[in-house]
Design a protein around this motif. Structure first.
Motif, PDB file in Angstrom:
ATOM      1  N   GLY A 313     -17.328   9.878  38.079  1.00 47.55           N
ATOM      2  CA  GLY A 313     -16.780  10.601  39.241  1.00 47.55           C
ATOM      3  C   GLY A 313     -17.215  12.331  38.786  1.00 47.55           C
ATOM      4  O   GLY A 313     -16.545  13.060  39.672  1.00 47.55           O
ATOM      5  N   ILE A 314     -18.070  12.526  37.913  1.00 44.40           N
ATOM      6  CA  ILE A 314     -18.370  14.097  37.708  1.00 44.40           C
ATOM      7  C   ILE A 314     -19.564  14.324  38.242  1.00 44.40           C
ATOM      8  O   ILE A 314     -20.545  13.823  37.766  1.00 44.40           O
ATOM      9  CB  ILE A 314     -18.036  14.122  36.016  1.00 44.40           C
ATOM     10  N   GLY A 315     -19.773  15.199  39.050  1.00 44.69           N
ATOM     11  CA  GLY A 315     -20.900  15.701  39.729  1.00 44.69           C
ATOM     12  C   GLY A 315     -21.660  16.780  38.797  1.00 44.69           C
ATOM     13  O   GLY A 315     -21.215  17.425  38.015  1.00 44.69           O
ATOM     14  N   CYS A 316     -22.846  16.551  38.497  1.00 42.23           N
ATOM     15  CA  CYS A 316     -23.687  17.594  37.556  1.00 42.23           C
ATOM     16  C   CYS A 316     -25.096  17.668  38.246  1.00 42.23           C
ATOM     17  O   CYS A 316     -25.301  17.266  39.406  1.00 42.23           O
ATOM     18  CB  CYS A 316     -23.799  17.139  36.178  1.00 42.23           C
ATOM     19  N   SER A 317     -25.897  18.515  37.668  1.00 43.88           N
ATOM     20  CA  SER A 317     -26.997  19.081  38.189  1.00 43.88           C
ATOM     21  C   SER A 317     -27.828  19.636  37.213  1.00 43.88           C
ATOM     22  O   SER A 317     -27.505  19.773  36.221  1.00 43.88           O
ATOM     23  CB  SER A 317     -26.741  20.202  39.432  1.00 43.88           C
ATOM     24  N   ILE A 318     -29.202  20.044  37.505  1.00 44.08           N
ATOM     25  CA  ILE A 318     -30.024  20.620  36.681  1.00 44.08           C
ATOM     26  C   ILE A 318     -30.635  22.152  37.196  1.00 44.08           C
ATOM     27  O   ILE A 318     -31.165  22.073  38.382  1.00 44.08           O
ATOM     28  CB  ILE A 318     -31.330  19.698  36.375  1.00 44.08           C
ATOM     29  N   GLU A 366     -10.546  20.069  31.740  1.00 52.31           N
ATOM     30  CA  GLU A 366     -10.297  19.440  30.395  1.00 52.31           C
ATOM     31  C   GLU A 366     -10.757  17.887  30.666  1.00 52.31           C
ATOM     32  O   GLU A 366     -11.060  17.455  29.758  1.00 52.31           O
ATOM     33  CB  GLU A 366      -8.717  19.512  30.468  1.00 52.31           C
ATOM     34  N   ARG A 367     -10.407  17.510  31.725  1.00 47.66           N
ATOM     35  CA  ARG A 367     -11.097  15.972  31.934  1.00 47.66           C
ATOM     36  C   ARG A 367     -12.531  15.975  31.968  1.00 47.66           C
ATOM     37  O   ARG A 367     -13.148  14.901  31.113  1.00 47.66           O
ATOM     38  CB  ARG A 367     -10.642  15.434  33.474  1.00 47.66           C
ATOM     39  N   ILE A 368     -13.306  16.896  32.604  1.00 41.39           N
ATOM     40  CA  ILE A 368     -14.674  16.827  32.509  1.00 41.39           C
ATOM     41  C   ILE A 368     -15.454  17.001  31.006  1.00 41.39           C
ATOM     42  O   ILE A 368     -16.059  16.363  30.565  1.00 41.39           O
ATOM     43  CB  ILE A 368     -15.156  18.035  33.248  1.00 41.39           C
TER      44      ILE A 368
END
Ligand code: PLP
Length: 380
Positions: A313-318, A366-368
């Motif tokens: 559920g963690i969105g990330c990008s480049i 903290e979760r991420i």
């Protein structure tokens, strides 16, 4: 996605402002766009501000207004959004790419002078991920060669160098209000500058080159066209959203700074990654995201790491997925020498950008951080 990478924070204020515009029946050429310009100028302490339909349109407008075209060159960083280079391409001029500085991802000022030729007309810098370029050296080089300095501030509202807002260090700066930037107007951009004459030309050329706006026309329907111009205006609806968002910018920036600090603290114990060095106090960042650099071995597993983050559920990008000169269009047109863009390539091929936007809380950070740590430890 529980923790999206970017998510506009829109409240009742924006909704009411849109409704007000729709009720008024004035959808362009109204008080919302002029009000947004005044408010943005006041926030940044800019002498002049000009709304445009997007950051990309505004960049094109600047080059067009400066008469930059075929046979000319503009220096741009290799590590940026493609729009920075495209805006030069639109005019027929050639973007000349410069590699990144290793520690910040910003344009490598040590390589700037070597890129200047007799055809160079301007230097465009990008405040990469909101960390300001240390402009004094850029300005010195530009002065020595009589070049226009343009700042792509798409990710740097609130960022400052020695107390001066980004966009006011060079000759002009431009901001973006695309949905996942610091503030949004859905689509939109804002140019800030110090030169009254250039401002007048930009206002003219963003609206067909027409010599008087609706408000200035004594006889309805009568006007002259004194120059070639586009339709790069911002609508009243977009400006109304922007005005409300700008009021929230200080709060958004505060939240980003808190989130960044919390995430960096959590990431300090993760092995196999490098964190970008934080700039000295005189360079105030606008904290767009936290971009981590994976060690070479781990970088081969980047897709796997990013997929695991998504699954949790963690969105990330480049930022950005390729150095611009390596993108097919540019490679085909100008050729590509990988050895010239080693640092820009490292950011494209080894980094992951993590969210710190105001849609998230410190507890989310903290979760991420913990999830990323466990994903990486499982791979090592
Ligand atoms: C987003 C972005 C742009 C493009 O902005 P638009 O408003 O979508 O045209 C340009 N430059 C940089 C550095 C960006 O991040």
């Amino acid at each position: 996605m529980k923790y999206p990478f970017g998510k506009p924070v829109i409240g009742v204020e924006e909704r009411l402002a849109i409704e007000e515009v729709l009720q008024s029946g004035i959808l362009v050429h109204g008080s919302k766009t002029t009000g947004f310009e005044l408010a943005f100028a006041s926030y940044t302490k800019a002498p002049y501000a000009v709304t445009v339909s997007s950051c990309t349109a505004g960049m094109h407008l600047i080059y067009f207004t400066l008469n930059i075209g075929e046979g000319d060159e503009v220096i741009v960083p290799a590590q940026t959004h493609v729009a920075t280079a495209h805006a030069v391409e639109f005019t027929g001029a050639k973007p000349v790419f410069v590699d990144s500085e290793r520690s910040t991802g910003n344009i490598d000022i040590d390589r700037l002078e070597a890129a200047i030729t007799s055809a160079t007309k301007a230097i465009t810098v990008v405040h990469y991920l909101g960390v300001p370029v240390d402009m004094s050296r850029v300005l010195k080089i530009a002065k020595d060669h009589n070049l226009f300095v343009f700042e792509d501030c798409a990710l740097s509202p609130g960022a400052k160098v020695d107390g001066t807002h980004t966009g006011l260090l060079g000759d002009a700066g431009i901001f973006s209000f695309y949905p996942v930037k610091h503030i949004t107007s859905a689509e939109g951009g804002m140019i800030i500058l110090k030169d009254e004459e250039l401002c007048r030309k930009l206002q003219l050329k963003k609206a067909f080159g027409v010599d008087r706006t609706h408000g200035m026309r004594k006889d309805p329907g009568l006007y002259d066209v004194v120059d070639l111009g586009f339709n790069y205006r911002m609508s009243e609806i977009h400006a109304a959203i922007g005005v409300e968002q700008l009021k929230k910018l200080p709060f958004f920036l505060q939240k980003r700074a808190e989130n960044k600090a919390a995430l960096l603290k959590r990431l300090g114990t993760v092995s196999g990654i490098e964190l970008m060095s934080s700039p000295p106090d005189r360079l105030k960042s606008s904290d767009y995201c936290v971009s981590i650099l994976l060690d070479k071995d781990l970088a081969f597993k980047r897709q796997e790491i990013m997929r695991s983050l998504s699954a949790r559920g963690i969105g990330c990008s480049i930022y950005y997925p390729q150095p611009v000169p390596r993108m097919s269009y540019y490679k085909r047109k100008y050729g590509y020498d990988p050895s010239a863009f080693v640092e820009a390539t490292r950011y494209s091929d080894q980094s992951i950008a993590l969210p710190i936007g105001p849609h998230l809380e410190v507890a989310d950070m903290e979760r991420i951080g913990d999830e990323l740590k466990s994903i990486i430890e499982d791979l090592q």
